[in-house]
Design a protein around this motif. Structure first.
Motif, PDB file in Angstrom:
ATOM      1  N   MET A 123       0.755  -1.091  -0.049  1.00  0.00           N
ATOM      2  CA  MET A 123      -0.198  -0.090  -0.051  1.00  0.00           C
ATOM      3  C   MET A 123       0.644   1.179   0.181  1.00  0.00           C
ATOM      4  N   GLN A 124       2.062   1.415   0.983  1.00  0.00           N
ATOM      5  CA  GLN A 124       2.770   2.326   0.919  1.00  0.00           C
ATOM      6  C   GLN A 124       3.587   2.751  -0.553  1.00  0.00           C
ATOM      7  N   ALA A 125       4.117   1.489  -1.004  1.00  0.00           N
ATOM      8  CA  ALA A 125       4.742   1.861  -2.341  1.00  0.00           C
ATOM      9  C   ALA A 125       3.713   2.274  -3.513  1.00  0.00           C
ATOM     10  N   THR A 126       2.490   1.629  -3.407  1.00  0.00           N
ATOM     11  CA  THR A 126       1.514   2.056  -4.353  1.00  0.00           C
ATOM     12  C   THR A 126       1.120   3.539  -4.153  1.00  0.00           C
ATOM     13  N   SER A 127       0.777   3.966  -3.165  1.00  0.00           N
ATOM     14  CA  SER A 127       0.266   5.250  -2.874  1.00  0.00           C
ATOM     15  C   SER A 127       1.717   6.129  -3.297  1.00  0.00           C
ATOM     16  N   ALA A 128       2.962   5.977  -2.688  1.00  0.00           N
ATOM     17  CA  ALA A 128       4.024   6.548  -3.282  1.00  0.00           C
ATOM     18  C   ALA A 128       4.265   6.734  -4.712  1.00  0.00           C
ATOM     19  N   GLY A 129       3.635   5.631  -5.647  1.00  0.00           N
ATOM     20  CA  GLY A 129       3.746   5.779  -6.985  1.00  0.00           C
ATOM     21  C   GLY A 129       2.699   6.395  -7.511  1.00  0.00           C
ATOM     22  N   LEU A 130       1.662   6.705  -6.928  1.00  0.00           N
ATOM     23  CA  LEU A 130       0.438   7.311  -7.250  1.00  0.00           C
ATOM     24  C   LEU A 130       0.661   8.511  -7.177  1.00  0.00           C
ATOM     25  N   LEU A 131       1.365   9.067  -5.856  1.00  0.00           N
ATOM     26  CA  LEU A 131       1.655  10.473  -6.098  1.00  0.00           C
ATOM     27  C   LEU A 131       2.881  10.951  -6.923  1.00  0.00           C
ATOM     28  N   ARG A 132       3.843  10.124  -7.057  1.00  0.00           N
ATOM     29  CA  ARG A 132       4.895  10.369  -8.261  1.00  0.00           C
ATOM     30  C   ARG A 132       4.086  10.639  -9.363  1.00  0.00           C
ATOM     31  N   GLY A 133       3.002   9.719 -10.005  1.00  0.00           N
ATOM     32  CA  GLY A 133       2.342   9.759 -11.058  1.00  0.00           C
ATOM     33  C   GLY A 133       1.643  11.432 -11.442  1.00  0.00           C
ATOM     34  N   ILE A 134       1.152  11.977 -10.083  1.00  0.00           N
ATOM     35  CA  ILE A 134       0.383  13.171 -10.291  1.00  0.00           C
ATOM     36  C   ILE A 134       1.569  14.296 -10.214  1.00  0.00           C
ATOM     37  N   LYS A 135       2.734  14.148 -10.018  1.00  0.00           N
ATOM     38  CA  LYS A 135       3.884  14.958  -9.963  1.00  0.00           C
ATOM     39  C   LYS A 135       3.885  15.559  -8.564  1.00  0.00           C
ATOM     40  N   ASP A 136       3.570  14.793  -7.363  1.00  0.00           N
ATOM     41  CA  ASP A 136       3.795  15.199  -6.019  1.00  0.00           C
ATOM     42  C   ASP A 136       4.819  14.352  -5.298  1.00  0.00           C
ATOM     43  N   VAL A 137       6.028  14.887  -5.298  1.00  0.00           N
ATOM     44  CA  VAL A 137       7.022  14.257  -4.703  1.00  0.00           C
ATOM     45  C   VAL A 137       7.725  14.871  -3.165  1.00  0.00           C
ATOM     46  N   ASN A 138       7.649  16.224  -3.035  1.00  0.00           N
ATOM     47  CA  ASN A 138       8.471  16.586  -1.939  1.00  0.00           C
ATOM     48  C   ASN A 138       7.580  16.275  -0.593  1.00  0.00           C
ATOM     49  N   THR A 139       6.405  16.513  -0.567  1.00  0.00           N
ATOM     50  CA  THR A 139       5.658  16.457   0.668  1.00  0.00           C
ATOM     51  C   THR A 139       5.529  14.871   0.796  1.00  0.00           C
ATOM     52  N   PRO A 140       5.276  13.979  -0.029  1.00  0.00           N
ATOM     53  CA  PRO A 140       5.412  12.434   0.225  1.00  0.00           C
ATOM     54  C   PRO A 140       6.651  12.025   0.948  1.00  0.00           C
ATOM     55  N   THR A 141       7.833  12.647   0.352  1.00  0.00           N
ATOM     56  CA  THR A 141       8.929  12.406   0.876  1.00  0.00           C
ATOM     57  C   THR A 141       9.191  12.886   2.204  1.00  0.00           C
ATOM     58  N   LEU A 142       8.727  14.112   2.684  1.00  0.00           N
ATOM     59  CA  LEU A 142       8.644  14.375   4.072  1.00  0.00           C
ATOM     60  C   LEU A 142       7.720  13.416   4.880  1.00  0.00           C
ATOM     61  N   PHE A 143       6.638  13.016   4.600  1.00  0.00           N
ATOM     62  CA  PHE A 143       5.693  12.185   4.770  1.00  0.00           C
ATOM     63  C   PHE A 143       6.644  10.556   5.339  1.00  0.00           C
ATOM     64  N   ILE A 144       7.161  10.291   4.437  1.00  0.00           N
ATOM     65  CA  ILE A 144       8.209   8.962   4.375  1.00  0.00           C
ATOM     66  C   ILE A 144       9.081   9.187   5.537  1.00  0.00           C
ATOM     67  N   PHE A 145       9.830  10.196   5.474  1.00  0.00           N
ATOM     68  CA  PHE A 145      10.955  10.470   6.507  1.00  0.00           C
ATOM     69  C   PHE A 145      10.258  10.330   7.995  1.00  0.00           C
ATOM     70  N   ILE A 146       8.984  11.086   8.138  1.00  0.00           N
ATOM     71  CA  ILE A 146       8.465  11.112   9.382  1.00  0.00           C
ATOM     72  C   ILE A 146       8.138  10.004   9.857  1.00  0.00           C
ATOM     73  N   ALA A 147       7.241   9.161   8.965  1.00  0.00           N
ATOM     74  CA  ALA A 147       6.794   7.727   9.298  1.00  0.00           C
ATOM     75  C   ALA A 147       7.948   6.866   9.592  1.00  0.00           C
ATOM     76  N   TYR A 148       8.987   6.816   9.057  1.00  0.00           N
ATOM     77  CA  TYR A 148      10.327   6.019   9.416  1.00  0.00           C
ATOM     78  C   TYR A 148      10.957   6.549  10.324  1.00  0.00           C
ATOM     79  N   TRP A 149      11.846   7.573  10.167  1.00  0.00           N
ATOM     80  CA  TRP A 149      12.696   8.209  11.046  1.00  0.00           C
ATOM     81  C   TRP A 149      11.907   8.589  12.450  1.00  0.00           C
ATOM     82  N   ILE A 150      11.002   9.329  12.577  1.00  0.00           N
ATOM     83  CA  ILE A 150      10.336   9.779  13.574  1.00  0.00           C
ATOM     84  C   ILE A 150       9.391   8.857  14.421  1.00  0.00           C
TER      85      ILE A 150
END
Length: 75
Positions: free
Chosen positions: A1-28
């Motif tokens: 689900m995580q990889a699919t959602s990240a791919g969907l967001l990349r497909g609609i040209k949204d990459v900066n905020t998802p990168t921040l979300f992934i950082f928070i989810a993993y590292w924080i």
């Protein structure tokens, strides 16, 4: 689900905020939770795995909600 959602967001040209979300989810959230469970609650390797799975789950939730918001779909 995580990889699919990240791919969907990349497909609609949204990459900066998802990168921040992934950082928070993993590292924080995920890594500190795994550390606490493994070393402070005595779960050892099981605690690390629960932290890892929690990070992936948080990421999947954040990214899915972001995709729904960006595409104007509501739950």
């Amino acid at each position: 689900m995580q990889a699919t959602s990240a791919g969907l967001l990349r497909g609609i040209k949204d990459v900066n905020t998802p990168t921040l979300f992934i950082f928070i989810a993993y590292w924080i959230l995920g890594i500190p939770l795994g550390y606490l469970l493994a070393f402070h609650f005595g779960m050892a390797e099981k605690g690390v795995w629960v932290g890892f799975i929690s990070g992936l789950s948080f990421s999947a939730i954040f990214l899915t909600l972001r995709f729904l918001k960006k595409t104007k779909q509501h739950l």
